[in-house]
Design a protein around this motif. Structure first.
Motif, mmCIF file in Angstrom:
data_model
loop_
_atom_site.group_PDB
_atom_site.id
_atom_site.type_symbol
_atom_site.label_atom_id
_atom_site.label_comp_id
_atom_site.label_asym_id
_atom_site.label_seq_id
_atom_site.Cartn_x
_atom_site.Cartn_y
_atom_site.Cartn_z
ATOM 1 N N ILE A 76 48.557 38.519 36.665
ATOM 2 C CA ILE A 76 47.117 39.013 36.825
ATOM 3 C C ILE A 76 47.081 39.356 38.335
ATOM 4 O O ILE A 76 46.589 40.237 38.707
ATOM 5 C CB ILE A 76 46.191 38.019 36.521
ATOM 6 C CG1 ILE A 76 46.077 37.906 35.057
ATOM 7 C CG2 ILE A 76 44.752 38.337 37.141
ATOM 8 C CD1 ILE A 76 45.234 36.558 34.243
ATOM 9 N N SER A 77 47.467 38.395 39.282
ATOM 10 C CA SER A 77 47.617 38.700 40.689
ATOM 11 C C SER A 77 48.216 40.007 40.859
ATOM 12 O O SER A 77 47.799 40.654 41.946
ATOM 13 C CB SER A 77 48.157 37.367 41.229
ATOM 14 O OG SER A 77 47.310 36.277 41.176
ATOM 15 N N ASN A 78 49.365 40.176 40.348
ATOM 16 C CA ASN A 78 49.988 41.428 40.601
ATOM 17 C C ASN A 78 49.386 42.613 40.163
ATOM 18 O O ASN A 78 49.434 43.558 40.938
ATOM 19 C CB ASN A 78 51.509 41.343 39.972
ATOM 20 C CG ASN A 78 52.222 42.353 40.264
ATOM 21 O OD1 ASN A 78 52.718 42.644 41.174
ATOM 22 N ND2 ASN A 78 52.348 43.175 39.064
ATOM 23 N N ASP A 79 48.628 42.529 39.101
ATOM 24 C CA ASP A 79 47.898 43.587 38.372
ATOM 25 C C ASP A 79 46.616 43.854 39.293
ATOM 26 O O ASP A 79 46.178 45.064 39.339
ATOM 27 C CB ASP A 79 47.698 43.496 37.166
ATOM 28 C CG ASP A 79 48.643 43.264 35.783
ATOM 29 O OD1 ASP A 79 49.950 43.672 36.261
ATOM 30 O OD2 ASP A 79 48.647 42.681 35.107
ATOM 31 N N VAL A 80 46.050 42.926 39.858
ATOM 32 C CA VAL A 80 44.899 43.427 40.707
ATOM 33 C C VAL A 80 45.130 43.223 42.111
ATOM 34 O O VAL A 80 44.244 43.252 42.921
ATOM 35 C CB VAL A 80 43.696 42.356 40.319
ATOM 36 C CG1 VAL A 80 43.411 42.309 38.978
ATOM 37 C CG2 VAL A 80 44.271 40.999 40.887
ATOM 38 N N ALA A 81 46.522 43.522 42.528
ATOM 39 C CA ALA A 81 46.651 43.302 44.001
ATOM 40 C C ALA A 81 45.950 44.464 44.855
ATOM 41 O O ALA A 81 45.615 44.251 46.031
ATOM 42 C CB ALA A 81 48.194 43.540 44.199
ATOM 43 N N GLU A 82 45.839 45.579 44.138
ATOM 44 C CA GLU A 82 45.283 46.697 45.012
ATOM 45 C C GLU A 82 43.676 46.484 45.330
ATOM 46 O O GLU A 82 43.144 47.061 46.316
ATOM 47 C CB GLU A 82 45.396 48.067 43.850
ATOM 48 C CG GLU A 82 46.742 48.676 44.109
ATOM 49 C CD GLU A 82 46.963 49.921 43.350
ATOM 50 O OE1 GLU A 82 45.864 50.430 42.973
ATOM 51 O OE2 GLU A 82 48.022 50.432 43.152
#
Length: 274
Positions: free
Chosen positions: A23-29
């Motif tokens: 999830i952290s990777n998906d919302v990094a932007e």
């Protein structure tokens, strides 16, 4: 998720750490997950796992696929576990100092004693209520009783009881799975020549208040911490027992299969008579 032949299976569950990382990777932007967000996701994750259910449909047609029933899946699991137990037993003589095979024997035997014994009690109750099922499975019931009676009870100083069987397996397993510190016996230190000073003694405390009564040492808090150490209760069991236990597991599996076959026959007979 539903898979072939009406059998249900749970897809691979992602550990919460991996889920949060994804999830952290998906919302990094958009930014990073706050600690509060992580706690809320973890809470929802726990609730989803705890609330997971599997719908069971009562068969209405004449034909029933044994492997698609709840008991059918249980029988399949029992056969698989019995096979793994047999393989672990075969590996014991050549294992030497490697305890992996023995630990596997202990693990499967313990799981069997805790999970399958309630199933056997259920079968006994069903047979008491439904004589037809009793008579259709009486040979398998006798085979299970004979395997159970063939365990080396006298050598273990026990009577033939299911509760005793579970205790034997549990105590044999304890040392392998609940034993980290290297002590196989109770440790006792002689303090008779040491200056162990008492701080006070309390008598006649209100009934039920055990914590504060008696002698209190000057370093009571430290003494209480030492008192928290314990060791796993362990009773060694010979390979004779573990090999005889294979017959118990096999007989229990055969009984479960016989009950399943009988229930399917009864279901077909009821449908045919209508």
């Amino acid at each position: 998720a539903k898979v072939a032949n009406g059998v249900y299976a749970i897809k691979k569950i992602v550990p919460i750490e991996d889920l949060l990382a994804q999830i952290s990777n998906d919302v990094a932007e958009q930014g990073t997950l706050s600690e509060e967000d992580r706690r809320e996701i973890a809470k929802a994750y726990d609730e989803l796992l705890d609330g997971a259910t599997m719908d069971v449909i009562i068969p209405t047609g004449k034909a029933v696929r044994a492997e698609g029933t709840t008991l059918g899946q249980i029988v399949g699991s029992l056969r698989s576990q019995t096979s793994e137990y047999r393989d672990a037993l075969r590996a014991l003589p050549s294992a030497g100092e490697d305890n992996q095979s023995l630990n596997e024997v202990l693990r499967i035997a313990y799981n069997f004693s805790t999970d399958v014994l309630p199933l056997i009690f259920l079968f006994m109750s069903i047979c008491d209520l439904k004589p037809l099922i009793f008579w259709c499975t009486v040979d398998k019931q006798w085979a299970l009783y004979s395997a159970f009676a063939s365990l080396p009870w006298s050598a273990l100083g026990r009577k033939e009881k299911l509760e005793g069987y579970q205790q034997i397996v549990s105590q044999a397993r304890n040392r392998a799975f609940h034993h980290v510190l290297p002590f196989d016996a109770t440790v006792e230190a002689d303090l008779s020549n040491s200056d162990v000073r008492a701080e006070k003694i309390r008598l006649f405390t209100p009934f039920g208040q055990k914590e504060a009564r008696g002698v209190r040492l000057k370093d009571q808090d430290l003494a209480d911490l030492f008192g928290e150490f314990s060791r796993a209760k362990w009773r060694p069991v010979s390979n004779v027992f573990w090999h005889a236990n294979l017959d118990v597991m096999q007989a229990a599996t055969d009984l479960a299969q016989a009950v399943l076959d009988t229930l399917i026959l009864v279901h077909k007979a009821r449908k045919s008579s209508r």
